[in-house]
Write an enzyme that holds these catalytic residues in place. Structure first.
Site, PDB file in Angstrom:
ATOM      1  N   MET A 289      17.369  55.835 -35.899  1.00  0.00           N
ATOM      2  CA  MET A 289      17.686  56.973 -34.968  1.00  0.00           C
ATOM      3  C   MET A 289      18.749  57.767 -35.681  1.00  0.00           C
ATOM      4  SD  MET A 289      15.641  56.995 -32.214  1.00  0.00           S
ATOM      5  CE  MET A 289      14.557  56.066 -31.542  1.00  0.00           C
ATOM      6  N   CYS A 290      18.843  58.735 -35.255  1.00  0.00           N
ATOM      7  CA  CYS A 290      20.068  59.931 -35.653  1.00  0.00           C
ATOM      8  C   CYS A 290      21.388  59.388 -35.080  1.00  0.00           C
ATOM      9  CB  CYS A 290      19.763  61.392 -35.385  1.00  0.00           C
ATOM     10  SG  CYS A 290      18.145  61.716 -36.191  1.00  0.00           S
ATOM     11  N   GLN A 291      22.505  60.411 -35.659  1.00  0.00           N
ATOM     12  CA  GLN A 291      23.881  60.099 -35.045  1.00  0.00           C
ATOM     13  C   GLN A 291      24.299  61.344 -34.540  1.00  0.00           C
ATOM     14  OE1 GLN A 291      26.125  56.973 -35.230  1.00  0.00           O
ATOM     15  NE2 GLN A 291      24.048  56.043 -35.428  1.00  0.00           N
TER      16      GLN A 291
END
Length: 273
Positions: free
Chosen positions: A1-3
């Protein structure tokens, strides 16, 4: 997942310290190597910077660690691609105009089978995130011809976020330059910084700062991140499904907005009588 990384403050503030730690997660302390971006909401408008390179290998990201851009709201993102090509147009944040204001949006998650009517807005890339942003803003435009008060806006964003989250993970940051919305599906945290300011140390690199040397007694800010950025501050975790609204450097309670509106209405009635 992204940040995700966001900031809301009551005065234009410099985010270089937090961004220095955040950028490490784009390939060094995290596996998110598919681009990054940051949107600064300043008094002159929105300044948007994006790069499809990993943030640890991006000369532009290195510049952002040095450039002293002050803003009252910031939305930043480090990408790990789940949908869409690794190109600049697929890097977050995305920006669009609504009610005469520029909005910025960044998403962490994955929305399966989500191909909605994006209404007033064209989608430039091929990500579920940009489709969600355009759909959300179109939903707001359909509900209100002009920008509503914060309580009504919060309710509308919450309703639209719940509808979209049915399709998968929908952590996001959304700002119009005055207010910052943060929605949690899985992981999101925030820290409040106010007088008396103290020391803060990043967890992703060896860098500390004495916040009291850079902020005055009236300064107040909130920093939001997917995971805490510092080791010596109190970070608060969101509850999954929760939408928070930040303005003037602190969380705004929707119940208090309703109470204030009721009190103003009552005072107006008393005066009229």
């Amino acid at each position: 997942m992204c940040q995700l990384l966001g900031m809301n403050s009551n005065q234009p503030a410099d985010l270089r310290f937090s961004f220095a730690g955040f950028a490490e997660r784009g390939g060094r302390t995290g596996e998110h190597k598919d681009g990054w971006g940051i949107a600064f909401h300043t008094r002159r408008g929105v300044r948007l910077f994006r790069d499809e390179r990993a943030s640890i290998a991006s000369p532009l990201a290195e510049q952002m660690k040095q450039r002293r851009i002050k803003a009252s709201n910031v939305v930043a993102h480090i990408r790990k691609a789940t949908q869409g090509r690794v190109t600049q147009e697929n890097c977050h944040p995305f920006t669009r105009t609504l009610w005469g204001r520029t909005w910025s949006f960044a998403h962490n998650g994955d929305l399966k089978g989500f191909y909605p009517d994006t209404g007033l807005y064209d989608v430039e890339g091929d990500t579920d995130s940009e489709r969600a942003f355009c759909h959300l803003l179109s939903g707001l435009a359909e509900r209100f011809s002009v920008q509503p008060n914060r309580r009504a806006l919060y309710v509308a964003v919450a309703e639209l976020a719940a509808e979209i989250a049915v399709y998968g993970t929908f952590n996001f940051l959304l700002s119009d330059g005055d207010t910052l919305f943060a929605h949690c599906s899985t992981h999101l945290h925030y820290v409040s910084r106010a007088y008396p300011f103290a020391q803060a140390s990043l967890v992703d690199c060896e860098h500390s700062i004495d916040l009291s040397r850079h902020n005055g007694p009236d300064d107040r800010m909130v920093v939001i991140a997917t995971q805490p950025l510092t080791s010596d501050e109190t970070w608060h975790g969101f509850v999954p499904g929760e939408l928070k609204m930040f303005a003037d450097g602190h969380a705004i309670e929707v119940a208090s907005l309703a109470r204030q509106a009721h009190e103003r209405h009552g005072a107006a009635c008393a005066c009229a009588a």
